[in-house]
Write an enzyme that holds these catalytic residues in place. Sequence first.
Site, short mmCIF file in Angstrom:
data_model
loop_
_atom_site.label_atom_id
_atom_site.label_comp_id
_atom_site.label_asym_id
_atom_site.label_seq_id
_atom_site.Cartn_x
_atom_site.Cartn_y
_atom_site.Cartn_z
CB SER A 106 1.85 9.81 -2.44
OG SER A 106 2.49 8.63 -2.05
CG HIS A 129 -0.99 7.48 1.52
ND1 HIS A 129 0.12 8.26 1.74
CD2 HIS A 129 -0.92 7.11 0.21
CE1 HIS A 129 0.82 8.35 0.62
NE2 HIS A 129 0.22 7.68 -0.33
CG ASP A 134 0.40 8.02 4.99
OD1 ASP A 134 0.52 6.85 4.57
OD2 ASP A 134 0.52 9.02 4.27
N1 LIG Z 1 -2.57 0.49 -4.45
C1 LIG Z 1 -1.52 0.69 -3.49
C2 LIG Z 1 -1.52 2.05 -2.92
C3 LIG Z 1 -1.47 3.08 -3.96
C4 LIG Z 1 -1.87 4.40 -3.39
O1 LIG Z 1 -2.16 4.54 -2.20
N2 LIG Z 1 -1.89 5.37 -4.24
C5 LIG Z 1 -2.19 6.68 -3.78
C6 LIG Z 1 -1.06 7.59 -4.16
S1 LIG Z 1 0.49 6.96 -3.57
C7 LIG Z 1 -3.46 7.19 -4.42
O2 LIG Z 1 -3.68 8.37 -4.51
N3 LIG Z 1 -4.31 6.28 -4.89
C8 LIG Z 1 -5.49 6.63 -5.66
C9 LIG Z 1 -6.65 7.16 -4.88
O3 LIG Z 1 -6.67 7.05 -3.63
O4 LIG Z 1 -7.57 7.71 -5.51
C10 LIG Z 1 -1.65 -0.29 -2.38
O5 LIG Z 1 -2.70 -0.91 -2.30
O6 LIG Z 1 -0.72 -0.42 -1.58
#
Ligand SMILES: N[C@@H](CCC(=O)N[C@@H](CS)C(=O)NCC(=O)O)C(=O)O
Length: 278
Positions: A146, A255, A222
């Site tokens: 991402s 995602h 995604d």
């Molecule tokens: N928190 C955000 C999304 C953030 C998100 O999806 N982060 C991804 C990277 S862009 C991630 O890897 N989050 C941590 C995880 O899944 O462990 C939302 O709710 O929209």
Amino acid sequence: MKEISRWKNFGGDLVVFEHDAKTTQSVMTFAVFIPPQAKEKPVPVLWYLSGLTCTWANVMEKSGIQAYAAKHGVIVVAPDTSPRGENIPDNEQYDLGQGAGFYLSATEQPWAEHYQMDTYITGELQQLIINNFPVDDEKQGVLGHSMGGHGAITLFLKHAKLYKSCSAFSPILSPSDVPWGQKAFQAYLGSNKDTWQAYDATQLVKSHQSEQEILIDQGSEDQFLSTQLPKEDFLAAANEHDQAVMYRLQAGYDHSYYFVASFMEEHIAWHVRQLKES
Ligand SMILES: N[C@@H](CCC(=O)N[C@@H](CS)C(=O)NCC(=O)O)C(=O)O
């Protein structure tokens, strides 16, 4: 450099460090997975750049990367996604400030003093890793997820001598054109969009290419695919400027790290193959 935690893991060691970083004028935390092969000889190193809200821990806890790094004998370095701490500027939203460094050098206030993540990773942390771990510094690759996929591709294109392989999961490919990128670039770089181009893979690939093919996986389900991660402009620019890309749309995946974990083995094998040939 101070060791914070250490676990025996897949025959190797997963170690977390913190250090006073000059580049970001802050304490920075990072993790290193050292495979068993590194006891015998210097080994290749893969840099894993995480996405929004992440620390070193997400990839190490959720992706299974250590198993494949141990199998192939590569060190993995997982930097944090920004400087952190009480005296470090932040924003209450998850996609700006701490946890959202975007792998760039901020020029605007209040960010510029600390948010210098590209220089930190390609300069200061690079030197620290070379000086302290048994790495073959001619065999370095970069991958990410991402926001970290954006980081991996932009750092790879700009530092072709440093990184000899690149792959990305669900990367932000045209940050200047999507809400996550626009918000971050406006805050960190200001309103002159010319300065954004140096951090936009779709613009960069028009002037910077690598002889190595870039591997990109995105999930068809995604939740950010159409709003934050459109691929068309990047793939067209790469094609027009002879940057080889292996793009794969993986049916049904979202995602999350369930997606990242599903293809991590293939990504590590991809890097190992490219580094052997480089
Ligand atoms: N928190 C955000 C999304 C953030 C998100 O999806 N982060 C991804 C990277 S862009 C991630 O890897 N989050 C941590 C995880 O899944 O462990 C939302 O709710 O929209």
